[in-house]
Design a protein around this motif. Structure first.
Motif, PDB file in Angstrom:
ATOM      1  N   GLY A   1       0.797  -1.216   0.000  1.00 14.30           N
ATOM      2  CA  GLY A   1       0.000   0.000   0.000  1.00 14.30           C
ATOM      3  C   GLY A   1       0.829   1.265   0.000  1.00 14.30           C
ATOM      4  N   LEU A   2       0.116   2.376   0.150  1.00 11.39           N
ATOM      5  CA  LEU A   2       0.733   3.700   0.147  1.00 11.39           C
ATOM      6  C   LEU A   2       0.276   4.454   1.394  1.00 11.39           C
ATOM      7  N   PRO A   3       0.824   4.115   2.520  1.00 12.74           N
ATOM      8  CA  PRO A   3       0.386   4.772   3.762  1.00 12.74           C
ATOM      9  C   PRO A   3       0.799   6.237   3.820  1.00 12.74           C
ATOM     10  N   VAL A   4       0.022   7.019   4.573  1.00 20.48           N
ATOM     11  CA  VAL A   4       0.312   8.449   4.667  1.00 20.48           C
ATOM     12  C   VAL A   4       0.259   8.975   6.098  1.00 20.48           C
ATOM     13  N   THR A   5      -0.210   8.169   7.041  1.00 18.63           N
ATOM     14  CA  THR A   5      -0.340   8.649   8.412  1.00 18.63           C
ATOM     15  C   THR A   5       0.878   8.261   9.232  1.00 18.63           C
ATOM     16  N   THR A   6       1.262   9.133  10.150  1.00 21.69           N
ATOM     17  CA  THR A   6       2.473   8.877  10.934  1.00 21.69           C
ATOM     18  C   THR A   6       2.365   7.583  11.726  1.00 21.69           C
ATOM     19  N   ARG A   7       1.190   7.262  12.229  1.00 24.08           N
ATOM     20  CA  ARG A   7       1.049   6.077  13.080  1.00 24.08           C
ATOM     21  C   ARG A   7       1.258   4.775  12.292  1.00 24.08           C
ATOM     22  N   THR A   8       1.165   4.826  10.971  1.00 25.60           N
ATOM     23  CA  THR A   8       1.359   3.637  10.142  1.00 25.60           C
ATOM     24  C   THR A   8       2.834   3.283   9.996  1.00 25.60           C
TER      25      THR A   8
END
Length: 124
Positions: free
Chosen positions: A103-110
């Motif tokens: 995937g292409l995560p964008v959130t810091t927690r990921t």
């Protein structure tokens, strides 16, 4: 987890370019999506760009589209951020980060692994 080390930051005039690099330790670099974030003084850390594990898909925040390019070399365990047409609003500490899986995560927690950051300063 991977250990990440950024380099390539510095002082540049508006309109100039810089290329950031982020080297990763370990043998599983290609299992991680990689991202770049930045944090300006007094502001929250914000996502800049993400590249998937294979390097075939990328995703950018609107303000850097057409100016920044994220890429990776899995043979060298390195991710890059080419930054062109820099402006003063790009001044920040830039961090690379790794997120396990697809995937292409964008959130810091990921993102579970982070580098120490490299300063980018754009002068007017």
């Amino acid at each position: 987890q991977v250990q990440l080390v950024e380099s390539g930051g510095g002082l540049v005039q508006a309109g100039g370019s810089l290329r950031l690099s982020c080297g990763a330790s370990g043998r599983t670099f290609s299992s991680y999506a990689m991202g770049w974030f930045r944090q300006a003084p007094g502001k929250e850390r914000e996502w800049v760009a993400t590249i998937d594990r294979s390097g075939t898909m990328t995703y950018y925040r609107d303000s850097v589209k057409g100016r920044f390019t994220i890429s990776r070399d899995n043979a060298k365990n390195t991710v890059y951020l080419q930054m062109n047409s820099l402006n003063t609003e790009d001044t920040a500490v830039y961090y690379c980060a790794a997120a396990w899986g697809a995937g292409l995560p964008v959130t810091t927690r990921t993102f579970g692994s982070w580098g120490q950051g490299t300063q980018v300063t754009v002068s007017s």
